[in-house]
Design a protein around this motif. Sequence first.
Motif, PDB file in Angstrom:
ATOM      1  N   ASP A 319       0.890  -1.178   0.134  1.00 51.53           N
ATOM      2  CA  ASP A 319      -0.050   0.092  -0.172  1.00 51.53           C
ATOM      3  C   ASP A 319       0.969   1.263   0.020  1.00 51.53           C
ATOM      4  OD1 ASP A 319      -1.762   2.287   0.410  1.00 51.53           O
ATOM      5  OD2 ASP A 319      -2.617   1.184   2.125  1.00 51.53           O
ATOM      6  N   SER A 322       0.926   3.414   3.128  1.00 48.59           N
ATOM      7  CA  SER A 322       1.482   3.200   4.246  1.00 48.59           C
ATOM      8  C   SER A 322       3.068   3.747   4.690  1.00 48.59           C
ATOM      9  CB  SER A 322       1.831   1.555   4.376  1.00 48.59           C
ATOM     10  OG  SER A 322       2.720   1.197   3.191  1.00 48.59           O
ATOM     11  N   ASP A 323       3.414   4.063   3.442  1.00 54.15           N
ATOM     12  CA  ASP A 323       5.038   4.526   3.723  1.00 54.15           C
ATOM     13  C   ASP A 323       5.430   5.473   2.691  1.00 54.15           C
ATOM     14  OD1 ASP A 323       5.473   2.907   1.761  1.00 54.15           O
ATOM     15  OD2 ASP A 323       7.130   1.565   2.625  1.00 54.15           O
TER      16      ASP A 323
END
Length: 331
Positions: A319, A322-323
């Motif tokens: 994803d 997410s980061d």
Amino acid sequence: MTIMQKFLGAAATMALSAGAALADPAIIFDLGGKFDKSFNEAAYNGATRWAEETGNSFAEVELQSDAQREQALRRFAEAGSNPIVMAGFAFGNALGEVAGDYPDTSFVIIDMVVDAPNVRSVVFNEHEGSYLVGYMAAQTSKTNTVGFIGGMDIPLIRKFACGYAQGAKAANPDTKVISNMTGTTGAAWNDPVKGGELTRAQISQGADVVYAAAGGTGLGVLQTAADEGILSIGVDSNQNYLHPGKVLTSMLKRVDNAVYNAMKDGPGLETGFNVMGLANEGVGYSLDENNADLISDDLKATVDAVAAKIISGDITVHDYMSDESCPSLTF
């Protein structure tokens, strides 16, 4: 009073019209209009399905600028609409300002998380559905080059692109993925001419399948792809019918179900964080009479097996949000 203020006032009054209860729901569409054949239209379809099934009505308004978001929320809340549904991440700041002032009103925001006791935040695992259509794109491509055209360059749309690239690379590691965004403002959602230009540019680089995640701009992508003899992939709503036989598939994002469920649950609905992904049919791909000849039985079986592995956890799709990184694509 501006025309828009009058319109918003009329929309709010509609919730209080004869035969309507104070708890009639309302929906606010994002920029691009409710008939964008994509995200907003999916939201509209969900509200319409609820109204047709129940015989009830809902108030609605289409925004013309970002500045109208908070005003629209307050007008509907003051008029007694409940729940109030917002189609789009860009309502986050406005809802954060408004929700606390109307603790007895239920709010539902799609594509953004707002932490308040009277807010349901609905988000989607777009990367999972995009992985599937990326897999299909790479399996279908004859040039080993596929394209992605996003609307506004934001983490959410990069999430689509990253999932798509991962799926394409999983199907064929030699696949080249070309990615372009339309712009950095809200206008990027409603520029089909620019969508067409970006599509032609990607075709010149060898792309023969192009995935559009760009709202109304995507209509230009699909049209140009059809005109130029390549395949496209639609998004959010099932867009296969727009160019039968020329849209490989559409990545379904069941915004319609999110809106329908909100209106069905009504005032006092369960709030908090709500995730819709492959496991609960929140995302997927479309197969109908318009693209049946493009999807072989073998390809369908393969993609369905991939979906099952994502659901089981045997395949993990990264994803981007997410980061803010992507293992398969550089932005």
